[in-house]
Design a protein around this motif. Structure first.
Motif, PDB file in Angstrom:
ATOM      1  N   GLN A 179       0.778  -1.219   0.000  1.00  0.00           N
ATOM      2  CA  GLN A 179       0.000   0.000   0.000  1.00  0.00           C
ATOM      3  C   GLN A 179       0.818   1.281   0.000  1.00  0.00           C
ATOM      4  O   GLN A 179       0.259   2.357  -0.003  1.00  0.00           O
ATOM      5  CB  GLN A 179      -0.922   0.005   1.221  1.00  0.00           C
ATOM      6  N   SER A 194       0.644   2.252   5.644  1.00  0.00           N
ATOM      7  CA  SER A 194      -0.512   2.748   4.913  1.00  0.00           C
ATOM      8  C   SER A 194      -0.091   3.790   3.888  1.00  0.00           C
ATOM      9  O   SER A 194       0.988   4.356   3.952  1.00  0.00           O
ATOM     10  CB  SER A 194      -1.522   3.366   5.888  1.00  0.00           C
ATOM     11  N   THR A 195      -0.996   4.081   2.944  1.00  0.00           N
ATOM     12  CA  THR A 195      -0.710   5.061   1.907  1.00  0.00           C
ATOM     13  C   THR A 195      -0.922   6.467   2.410  1.00  0.00           C
ATOM     14  O   THR A 195      -1.488   6.706   3.466  1.00  0.00           O
ATOM     15  CB  THR A 195      -1.644   4.860   0.711  1.00  0.00           C
ATOM     16  N   THR A 202      -8.806   3.898  -4.672  1.00  0.00           N
ATOM     17  CA  THR A 202      -8.991   2.709  -3.849  1.00  0.00           C
ATOM     18  C   THR A 202     -10.251   1.967  -4.297  1.00  0.00           C
ATOM     19  O   THR A 202     -10.948   2.388  -5.223  1.00  0.00           O
ATOM     20  CB  THR A 202      -9.122   3.085  -2.361  1.00  0.00           C
ATOM     21  N   ASP A 205     -13.314   4.142  -4.260  1.00  0.00           N
ATOM     22  CA  ASP A 205     -13.445   5.029  -5.418  1.00  0.00           C
ATOM     23  C   ASP A 205     -13.983   4.283  -6.635  1.00  0.00           C
ATOM     24  O   ASP A 205     -14.779   4.825  -7.407  1.00  0.00           O
ATOM     25  CB  ASP A 205     -12.084   5.649  -5.749  1.00  0.00           C
ATOM     26  N   GLU A 252     -10.107   0.350   7.468  1.00  0.00           N
ATOM     27  CA  GLU A 252      -9.438   0.852   6.265  1.00  0.00           C
ATOM     28  C   GLU A 252      -8.556  -0.198   5.598  1.00  0.00           C
ATOM     29  O   GLU A 252      -8.203  -0.050   4.431  1.00  0.00           O
ATOM     30  CB  GLU A 252      -8.582   2.073   6.614  1.00  0.00           C
ATOM     31  N   ASN A 255      -9.898  -1.375   2.333  1.00  0.00           N
ATOM     32  CA  ASN A 255     -10.023  -0.399   1.245  1.00  0.00           C
ATOM     33  C   ASN A 255      -8.664  -0.215   0.590  1.00  0.00           C
ATOM     34  O   ASN A 255      -8.043   0.844   0.682  1.00  0.00           O
ATOM     35  CB  ASN A 255     -10.561   0.928   1.783  1.00  0.00           C
ATOM     36  N   ILE A 256      -8.203  -1.254  -0.099  1.00  0.00           N
ATOM     37  CA  ILE A 256      -6.836  -1.249  -0.615  1.00  0.00           C
ATOM     38  C   ILE A 256      -6.713  -0.349  -1.839  1.00  0.00           C
ATOM     39  O   ILE A 256      -7.693  -0.050  -2.521  1.00  0.00           O
ATOM     40  CB  ILE A 256      -6.366  -2.675  -0.964  1.00  0.00           C
ATOM     41  N   ARG A 257      -5.496   0.060  -2.095  1.00  0.00           N
ATOM     42  CA  ARG A 257      -5.203   0.852  -3.284  1.00  0.00           C
ATOM     43  C   ARG A 257      -5.311  -0.017  -4.526  1.00  0.00           C
ATOM     44  O   ARG A 257      -4.943  -1.194  -4.517  1.00  0.00           O
ATOM     45  CB  ARG A 257      -3.788   1.427  -3.173  1.00  0.00           C
TER      46      ARG A 257
END
Length: 403
Positions: A179, A194-195, A202, A205, A252, A255-257
């Motif tokens: 991430q 984390s990003t 993500t 989105d 979160e 909710n991966i990239r």
């Protein structure tokens, strides 16, 4: 504790390789990963060993390339539409499909012709928009181009350093789908960081771009399939996400990239998931309102805007309610598979939401309150007598004028 199943070309790190299977004539292995809650902060030596081994370079990416003590060969460069990178001395090099770490190794070998013992450092500073496919139970499946604040040169160096070294690791490690910017992780097999917030597209989105979920979407079963770099064995890697926990618990880690070429699929439930729909309606995952059409024996027929998760009775109320003389209610829904869900039932204002006679609505549903025998008979009489009443009125008008 979170357990996630992966399909991958190779098994690495703390993964347990299960029997291999073939998909579309491609040999892959089913990989089972067990990730645990991170209780201790990452050691400083791991934080200093950032590697990029997941993000695959392509046209539009911007890179900061530094040759130590050689500023004339260093600078910021972009990958062209044909996948080539133009550098001093080396001229055009085809780099599309490489990871950042593979590019660093490749450039080191290329510069050996001109530099003794070159030390090359490569850092992504601009990320291209990504194109992903969103399928499964979403309102509008298809390909979508997503982009965020993808130019890292606009982020201050101090802010970036703080985020990378602050230690705010996600609760659940994600060592396979990394991430960090560019797919960086603290070290191979280490618990990932984390990003940067709101920088990269993500899963959230992507689902939002597909106009959100339907009443039958199963957010607890969201699958992401990703292309794996050839240098890491090629093939594809797949993970299952409990995306519902993001909405219900703020998890979160689910909710991966997303990367360019990812395929996202939302599972489908055989029944309407009312609680999930109401919870998602409280977020901006789906449009806040949807439009249905109410006709027949209602006071204000036509299109009606209702909140997400609304039921049939709520739509009828927003259409001004039913008239005193009314018949049964006809409900029609055109499913995406080409089938039609058509029901006729008695109107019951007190029916529970998602009952057979009070279904939870989806965009485009049709609701018609039919005529009763009495209102239908009155309508027929009006149609039959209407022309004669008009003729008699005209006759009376001329008759009075003649007198």
């Amino acid at each position: 504790m979170l357990k996630t199943s992966f399909l991958s070309a190779i098994a690495a790190g703390a993964f347990t390789a299960l029997p291999s299977i073939a998909v579309n004539a491609e040999q892959i292995f089913e990989i089972k990963e067990t990730t645990t809650k991170q209780e201790q902060p990452l050691p400083l030596e791991q934080r200093a060993q950032i590697t990029y081994d997941a993000y695959i370079l392509g046209p539009g990416d911007g890179l900061q390339i530094e040759l130590l003590d050689l500023p004339e060969l260093s600078g910021t460069f972009s990958i062209g539409p044909d996948g080539t990178l133009y550098l001093p001395r080396l001229r055009a090099l085809y780099v599309e499909g490489l990871t950042v770490e593979e590019l660093r190794y490749f450039l080191t070998q290329q510069f050996r012709t001109y530099v003794r013992d070159p030390q090359v450092y490569v850092r992504p500073v601009k990320y291209r928009p990504i194109r992903v496919y969103v399928g499964g139970e979403v309102r509008r499946p298809g390909y979508y181009t997503l982009s965020g604040a993808n130019d890292l040169t606009r982020i201050s160096e101090s802010a970036e350093t703080n985020i990378l070294t602050r230690g705010n690791a996600t609760e659940i490690a994600r060592s396979v789908m990394r991430q960090l910017p560019g797919g960086a992780s603290s070290s191979p097999g280490a618990n990932g960081l984390s990003t940067f917030g709101a920088v990269f597209p993500t899963v959230f989105d992507a689902i939002r771009a597909a106009q959100g979920i339907t009443p039958y979407s199963k957010l607890a079963e969201v699958q992401v399939t990703r292309r794996r770099a050839e240098g890491l064995g090629g093939g594809r890697i797949r993970t299952n996400l409990d995306f519902l926990s993001l909405i219900t618990e703020g998890n979160e880690s689910q909710n991966i990239r997303l990367f360019d070429g990812d395929v996202l699929s939302v599972g489908k439930s055989s029944v309407v998931l009312k609680d999930q729909l109401l919870k998602a309606g409280q977020s901006n995952l789906s449009p806040q309102f949807l439009e249905v059409f109410v006709t027949g024996r209602v006071n204000i027929p036509g299109g009606v805007q209702v909140p997400q998760g609304s039921s049939l009775n709520q739509a009828i109320s927003l259409a001004g309610g039913v008239k005193i003389i009314k018949g049964k209610v006809e409900f029609v829904r055109f499913n995406r598979e080409g089938t039609i869900d058509r029901r006729i039932f008695a109107y019951k204002p007190g029916a529970a939401a998602d009952a057979p006679n009070n279904p939870v609505l989806a965009a485009g549903d049709l609701i018609r309150v039919q005529d009763s025998l009495l209102s239908g008979a009155v309508g027929v009489l009006n149609e039959l007598t209407g022309p004669f009443v008009g003729i008699y009125s005209v006759y009376s008008l001329f008759n009075e004028a003649g007198q």
